[in-house]
Scaffold this motif. Structure first.
Motif, PDB file in Angstrom:
ATOM      1  N   GLU A 259      -4.851  93.785 -34.457  1.00 38.42           N
ATOM      2  CA  GLU A 259      -3.580  93.127 -34.169  1.00 38.42           C
ATOM      3  C   GLU A 259      -2.441  93.724 -34.998  1.00 38.42           C
ATOM      4  O   GLU A 259      -1.290  93.725 -34.554  1.00 38.42           O
ATOM      5  N   ASP A 260      -2.736  94.285 -36.166  1.00 40.29           N
ATOM      6  CA  ASP A 260      -1.683  94.946 -36.931  1.00 40.29           C
ATOM      7  C   ASP A 260      -1.272  96.256 -36.273  1.00 40.29           C
ATOM      8  O   ASP A 260      -0.089  96.615 -36.279  1.00 40.29           O
ATOM      9  N   ARG A 263       0.975  95.179 -33.567  1.00 42.08           N
ATOM     10  CA  ARG A 263       2.295  94.790 -34.067  1.00 42.08           C
ATOM     11  C   ARG A 263       3.142  96.020 -34.425  1.00 42.08           C
ATOM     12  O   ARG A 263       4.341  96.069 -34.146  1.00 42.08           O
ATOM     13  N   GLN A 266       4.419  97.674 -31.199  1.00 43.95           N
ATOM     14  CA  GLN A 266       5.434  96.853 -30.544  1.00 43.95           C
ATOM     15  C   GLN A 266       6.738  96.833 -31.356  1.00 43.95           C
ATOM     16  O   GLN A 266       7.838  96.903 -30.794  1.00 43.95           O
ATOM     17  N   HIS A 267       6.628  96.718 -32.666  1.00 48.39           N
ATOM     18  CA  HIS A 267       7.803  96.730 -33.528  1.00 48.39           C
ATOM     19  C   HIS A 267       8.589  98.021 -33.359  1.00 48.39           C
ATOM     20  O   HIS A 267       9.827  98.011 -33.251  1.00 48.39           O
ATOM     21  N   TYR A 285      13.684  92.696 -28.022  1.00 48.01           N
ATOM     22  CA  TYR A 285      12.384  92.042 -28.123  1.00 48.01           C
ATOM     23  C   TYR A 285      12.017  91.370 -26.803  1.00 48.01           C
ATOM     24  O   TYR A 285      10.887  91.492 -26.302  1.00 48.01           O
ATOM     25  N   SER A 289       9.027  92.508 -24.273  1.00 49.96           N
ATOM     26  CA  SER A 289       8.010  91.480 -24.013  1.00 49.96           C
ATOM     27  C   SER A 289       7.720  91.319 -22.530  1.00 49.96           C
ATOM     28  O   SER A 289       6.577  91.045 -22.134  1.00 49.96           O
TER      29      SER A 289
END
Length: 339
Positions: A259-260, A263, A266-267, A285, A289
């Motif tokens: 999940e990191d 992240r 996505q970041h 964002y 999404s």
């Protein structure tokens, strides 16, 4: 247009690298140069049949050889190194895959300690038919066969890490490395932040094809003949490797837990989208999404890698890196037309 400079690089076994960082360049090229190179498979060409178990024929930790490093004249820390893949062609008519006792997404590893016995070490041999565009899978314990589309790509592409760090070629991170994303195919431009003078690009780990996630830990591994155009953008080095093809912008992230990695990717894509479209952070964002895709690259390496994709159709007249991908595509077309 004028034809670019062309450099050939065909290293011998003693010239392959097994790390990013810690090595002098094999060659230095000017920005805009076409490099024709060869790469060996992740097993160093030693796994050729069912009896060639990697634990017996390979010298650990000397797995995943890469071709390079290639220094780019004028590249300085903080710059952006662009690598456009012109062609990736299997150098053999066969590829191999395997299961390892303690490697892959569905077995115990040194960080996922389990009491059950490790998986069997087993080899699969694939026939690569470039004319038909297929990899031929044959089950080891039945008569089942299947033809899978040939989709050559490079699992390992990157530059030297920052601060004098040396990382094994099997490890993905902010420098690139063993990202194992199927997006790294012909027609793609990859962007890396330069950490040391010259950048020190290296690549290898050719895959005739790979499913998303590289679940068992190996793809259809084979040697490659690959052509790239290498260019340089002063400044603007991304924090994490980025990719671009004709349809998508793609950000990557590598970490554990998965999940990191998600992240991080996505970041980066939110920030990239925000900068290109002039949006505020929450608008970018929201757009990512609702319009983004998130394929897994690998869930088996020392770090896991996720990709985050945004359709370029949403960008309007905005172009990443001032349209560098399109210019490199034109260079690739000119090279292919006149070679």
């Amino acid at each position: 247009m004028n034809l670019p400079d062309i450099v050939s690089l065909t290293p011998g076994p003693e010239e392959y690298a097994y790390t990013f960082g810690g090595r002098a360049p094999l060659v230095t090229v000017q920005p805009g140069t076409v490099v024709e190179l060869t790469t060996e498979d992740c097993f160093g060409g030693r796994v050729r049949g069912f009896g060639d178990l990697p634990s017996q024929v390979c010298d650990f930790p000397y797995l995943n050889p890469v071709t390079g490093p290639i220094a780019v004249a004028g590249a300085e820390p903080g710059d952006t190194l662009a690598v456009h893949f012109v062609e990736i062609t299997p150098a053999r008519d066969w590829g191999v895959s395997s299961t390892f006792p303690h490697f892959g997404a569905l077995t115990g590893t040194h960080t996922t300690a389990l009491l059950h016995p490790p998986l069997e070490e087993r080899i699969w041999i694939y026939e690569l038919d470039t004319a038909a565009g297929v990899c031929r899978f044959r089950a080891r314990n039945s008569d089942f066969t299947a033809e899978l589309p040939l989709d050559p790509m490079h699992g390992t592409v990157g530059v030297a890490p920052a601060a004098g760090e040396t990382l094994m070629s099997i490890t993905p991170g902010a420098h690139g490395g063993n990202l194992d994303t199927p997006e790294m195919r012909a027609g793609t431009t990859a962007y890396f932040g330069v950490n040391v003078p010259g950048g020190l690009l290296a690549l290898g780990d050719g895959h005739a094809r790979q499913g998303e996630g590289e679940v068992c830990g190996t793809a259809v591994e084979t040697a490659m003949r690959t052509t790239v155009v290498i260019d340089l953008v002063k400044g603007g080095g991304p924090a994490w490797p980025r990719l671009e093809n004709d349809r998508y912008l793609i950000s990557t992230g590598s970490a554990r837990p998965l999940e990191d990695a998600f992240r991080i990717s996505q970041h980066d894509l939110v920030g990239w989208t925000r900068a290109l479209l002039g949006l505020d952070e929450l608008d970018a964002y929201q757009l990512v999404s609702q319009a983004g895709l998130a394929p897994a690259a690998n869930v088996c390496d020392t770090n896991y890698t996720m990709a985050a994709k945004l359709p370029k159709s949403l960008l309007g007249r905005a172009h990443a890196y001032d349209g560098l991908h399109e210019r490199l595509r034109a260079t690739a077309t000119a090279y292919l037309r006149h070679r």
